[in-house]
Motif scaffolding. Structure first.
Motif, PDB file in Angstrom:
ATOM      1  N   THR A   7       0.840  -1.192   0.000  1.00 46.06           N
ATOM      2  CA  THR A   7       0.000   0.000   0.000  1.00 46.06           C
ATOM      3  C   THR A   7       0.873   1.239   0.000  1.00 46.06           C
ATOM      4  N   VAL A   8       0.498   2.216  -0.786  1.00 48.93           N
ATOM      5  CA  VAL A   8       1.208   3.485  -0.844  1.00 48.93           C
ATOM      6  C   VAL A   8       0.193   4.620  -0.872  1.00 48.93           C
ATOM      7  N   ALA A  60      -2.544   7.053   8.280  1.00 47.07           N
ATOM      8  CA  ALA A  60      -2.873   5.944   9.175  1.00 47.07           C
ATOM      9  C   ALA A  60      -2.873   4.600   8.458  1.00 47.07           C
ATOM     10  N   ALA A  61      -2.960   4.644   7.128  1.00 47.36           N
ATOM     11  CA  ALA A  61      -3.141   3.401   6.365  1.00 47.36           C
ATOM     12  C   ALA A  61      -1.860   2.841   5.775  1.00 47.36           C
ATOM     13  N   ARG A  91      -0.306   6.650  13.704  1.00 51.49           N
ATOM     14  CA  ARG A  91       0.236   6.913  12.365  1.00 51.49           C
ATOM     15  C   ARG A  91       1.160   5.810  11.887  1.00 51.49           C
ATOM     16  N   ALA A  92       0.895   5.333  10.670  1.00 48.60           N
ATOM     17  CA  ALA A  92       1.767   4.329  10.059  1.00 48.60           C
ATOM     18  C   ALA A  92       2.864   4.975   9.228  1.00 48.60           C
ATOM     19  N   MET A  93       2.616   6.186   8.727  1.00 47.77           N
ATOM     20  CA  MET A  93       3.571   6.847   7.839  1.00 47.77           C
ATOM     21  C   MET A  93       4.909   7.077   8.528  1.00 47.77           C
ATOM     22  N   ASP A  94       5.966   6.562   7.907  1.00 50.66           N
ATOM     23  CA  ASP A  94       7.310   6.855   8.387  1.00 50.66           C
ATOM     24  C   ASP A  94       8.233   7.326   7.269  1.00 50.66           C
ATOM     25  N   GLY A 118      10.060  11.079  13.567  1.00 55.51           N
ATOM     26  CA  GLY A 118      10.019   9.698  13.103  1.00 55.51           C
ATOM     27  C   GLY A 118       9.675   9.528  11.636  1.00 55.51           C
ATOM     28  N   VAL A 119       9.889  10.573  10.853  1.00 54.08           N
ATOM     29  CA  VAL A 119       9.565  10.511   9.424  1.00 54.08           C
ATOM     30  C   VAL A 119      10.820  10.786   8.606  1.00 54.08           C
TER      31      VAL A 119
END
Length: 309
Positions: A7-8, A60-61, A91-94, A118-119
């Motif tokens: 997933t992106v 979040a995805a 949050r899933a985005m890193d 954390g990104v």
């Protein structure tokens, strides 16, 4: 993990962003997309993307989020808003991949700020225009350390024909600045050639055909042939955007303490284009400026760009 399960996120479904997101879907990726404009979001849904209600839902995805937005202020606005990319508690985005054309200096600063949250930032601007976006043949210039580059490479290869890591974060945007300097300089050279040919009584379409068959041929000439030979300045790439990009060239020159006399001259010309209210026209509209057809600003162009009536 199979490609189909990856997933992106994709934010920014404009003239280039929508076909880029579509090509990710065609490559088998699960794309969750968001855009301010509802029609563009609906078009993405029709192309096979999942659609999100806001940027926070995207973050979040998925761990990797791509933005295709005009400049960093638009990216920063989507980070900080209450429903922004940094908002969701789980949050899933890193990894944030910035694919718009932005300042190399500012994207490095953004990367430093986001590291503490954390990104990881990857800058990956593109060249190739709407045609390249639709065909999946974009040239993608990447600034990232090797590990995050390897992680996002499959996504970039789904959108581009040439993908190259140029160095650490900011290197992709510096490469794009170099690209835009060459594009702008070539456009001005072509416009001057057309002006000289017109004043000398040549058929300008024949002139451009001859140039395209020799050493002067270029992708810029191929894409701008019709604009220049027919004075059709309907925008495929607005002059205002090129002026913005030339500002990034100037920022980089100042940062690297290098003198770029051609960049200074070309930037002055496109600033005059904008001052005359022509910024929404195609970037080949610099020909109209050089002809002296507009009353305001033309007299301020330095001597080499004045023409004798």
């Amino acid at each position: 993990m199979t490609v189909a399960s990856q997933t992106v996120g994709f934010l920014g479904l404009g003239a280039m962003g929508l076909p880029m997101a579509t090509n990710l879907v065609k490559a088998g990726f699960d794309v969750i997309a968001w855009n301010r404009s509802r029609p563009a979001l609906e078009a993405a849904g029709a192309a096979g993307c999942r659609t999100a209600a806001d940027p926070a839902e995207v973050a979040a995805a998925t761990s990797v989020v791509i933005t295709m937005l005009p400049d960093l202020p638009q990216v920063e606005a989507l980070l900080q808003a209450g429903d922004g990319l940094l908002a969701p508690p789980g949050r899933a985005m890193d990894t944030l991949v910035v694919m718009g054309t932005v300042s190399p200096v500012r994207v490095r600063a953004l990367a430093g700020d986001l590291t503490a949250r954390g990104v990881t930032v990857v800058d990956a601007p593109v060249s190739g225009g709407v045609t390249g976006a639709a065909q999946g043949t974009l040239s993608v210039m990447v600034g990232a350390e090797p590990a995050p580059y390897d992680r996002v490479l499959p996504y970039l290869e789904a959108m581009g024909g040439t993908v190259r890591r140029m160095g650490g974060v900011g290197a992709g945007s510096l490469t794009k600045a170099c690209n835009q300097l060459v594009v702008a300089g070539t456009l001005v050279s072509l416009a001057e050639a057309v002006l000289l040919a017109e004043r000398g009584g040549l058929d300008t379409e024949a002139l451009l055909d001859v140039l395209a068959g020799g050493l002067a041929r270029s992708e810029v000439l191929t894409q701008k042939h019709h604009h220049l030979s027919h004075s059709d300045f309907t925008a495929s790439g607005p002059a205002r955007y090129l002026l913005k990009d030339l500002g990034f060239v100037q920022d980089s020159a100042d940062d690297e303490r290098v003198s770029l006399p051609l960049a200074d001259t070309v930037t002055g010309l496109y600033r005059a284009v904008e001052d005359q209210g022509l910024g929404e026209y195609d970037n080949s509209v610099v020909l109209r400026l050089l002809r002296g057809a507009e009353p305001a600003g033309a007299r301020e162009i330095p001597h080499p760009y004045h023409t004798k009536g």
